[in-house]
Design a protein around this motif. Structure first.
Motif, PDB file in Angstrom:
ATOM      1  N   CYS A  29       0.844  -1.201   0.000  1.00  0.00           N
ATOM      2  CA  CYS A  29       0.000   0.000   0.000  1.00  0.00           C
ATOM      3  C   CYS A  29       0.876   1.246   0.000  1.00  0.00           C
ATOM      4  O   CYS A  29       1.827   1.355   0.781  1.00  0.00           O
ATOM      5  N   HIS A  70       0.273   4.063   1.125  1.00  0.00           N
ATOM      6  CA  HIS A  70       0.155   4.929   2.308  1.00  0.00           C
ATOM      7  C   HIS A  70       1.344   4.718   3.244  1.00  0.00           C
ATOM      8  O   HIS A  70       2.187   5.610   3.376  1.00  0.00           O
ATOM      9  N   GLN A  71       1.413   3.526   3.859  1.00  0.00           N
ATOM     10  CA  GLN A  71       2.535   3.254   4.771  1.00  0.00           C
ATOM     11  C   GLN A  71       3.002   1.811   4.614  1.00  0.00           C
ATOM     12  O   GLN A  71       3.350   1.159   5.595  1.00  0.00           O
ATOM     13  N   GLY A 108       1.469  -1.023   3.905  1.00  0.00           N
ATOM     14  CA  GLY A 108       0.675  -2.118   4.447  1.00  0.00           C
ATOM     15  C   GLY A 108       0.401  -3.198   3.401  1.00  0.00           C
ATOM     16  O   GLY A 108       0.533  -2.974   2.205  1.00  0.00           O
ATOM     17  N   CYS A 130      -7.267  -1.529   2.461  1.00  0.00           N
ATOM     18  CA  CYS A 130      -6.018  -1.898   3.128  1.00  0.00           C
ATOM     19  C   CYS A 130      -6.312  -2.170   4.609  1.00  0.00           C
ATOM     20  O   CYS A 130      -6.984  -1.375   5.277  1.00  0.00           O
ATOM     21  N   TRP A 138      -4.536  -1.933   7.180  1.00  0.00           N
ATOM     22  CA  TRP A 138      -3.878  -1.106   8.197  1.00  0.00           C
ATOM     23  C   TRP A 138      -4.664   0.166   8.510  1.00  0.00           C
ATOM     24  O   TRP A 138      -4.944   0.453   9.660  1.00  0.00           O
ATOM     25  N   HIS A 139      -5.007   0.966   7.536  1.00  0.00           N
ATOM     26  CA  HIS A 139      -5.701   2.229   7.814  1.00  0.00           C
ATOM     27  C   HIS A 139      -6.901   2.462   6.902  1.00  0.00           C
ATOM     28  O   HIS A 139      -7.482   3.545   6.903  1.00  0.00           O
ATOM     29  N   GLY A 140      -7.246   1.470   6.102  1.00  0.00           N
ATOM     30  CA  GLY A 140      -8.503   1.535   5.366  1.00  0.00           C
ATOM     31  C   GLY A 140      -8.510   2.244   4.028  1.00  0.00           C
ATOM     32  O   GLY A 140      -9.591   2.443   3.465  1.00  0.00           O
ATOM     33  N   TRP A 141      -7.370   2.634   3.511  1.00  0.00           N
ATOM     34  CA  TRP A 141      -7.397   3.215   2.167  1.00  0.00           C
ATOM     35  C   TRP A 141      -8.032   2.206   1.217  1.00  0.00           C
ATOM     36  O   TRP A 141      -7.724   1.004   1.290  1.00  0.00           O
ATOM     37  N   SER A 151      -9.236   6.645  -1.912  1.00  0.00           N
ATOM     38  CA  SER A 151      -9.018   7.464  -0.723  1.00  0.00           C
ATOM     39  C   SER A 151      -8.062   8.609  -0.992  1.00  0.00           C
ATOM     40  O   SER A 151      -8.106   9.626  -0.295  1.00  0.00           O
TER      41      SER A 151
END
Ligand code: FES
Length: 121
Positions: free
Chosen positions: A43, A45-46, A48, A83, A85-88, A99
């Motif tokens: 992912c 984002h970070q 994930g 995802c 981890w944080h839902g993206w 997102s």
């Protein structure tokens, strides 16, 4: 780049997916209504494990100004992955992130030959 046989096509039913390791990378392979897609399990984002997240559809809404009514419809079941981890959320047909516009999953070519799903990494 190299092409790898990952699974027999009849073992990955519509709506199913699996995560395989190819050349040291985890790759998510999805069957969406008989079309196959493959993405790196990463992912933007970070970092994930996006391909381990749940799939769903989404609500489309339409607002009628004259009637002052909103109608909604749940569409594209199984075509969106969130995802874990944080839902993206990402579109599994296009790889596009819902997102964060402009962000994409890393996609890979998928072919079916002699009944086997092949992914190029
Ligand atoms: S790492 Fe995927 S949403 Fe944060």
């Amino acid at each position: 780049m190299a092409t790898h046989s990952v699974v027999d096509a009849d073992e990955l039913a519509p709506g199913d997916h699996l995560v395989v390791e190819l050349e040291g990378k985890e790759i998510g392979v999805y069957n969406i209504d008989g079309d196959y897609y493959a993405y790196t399990n990463w992912c933007a984002h970070q970092s994930g494990p996006v391909c381990e997240g749940p799939t769903s559809g989404f609500l489309e809404a339409e607002f009628d100004r004259d009637q002052m009514e909103t109608t909604t419809e749940y569409v594209r079941e199984g075509e969106i992955v969130a995802c874990p981890w944080h839902g993206w959320e990402f579109d599994l047909v296009t790889g596009e992130c819902h997102s964060k516009p402009g962000v994409q999953l890393i996609s890979h070519d998928v072919d079916v030959e002699d009944g086997e799903i092949h992914v190029t990494v």
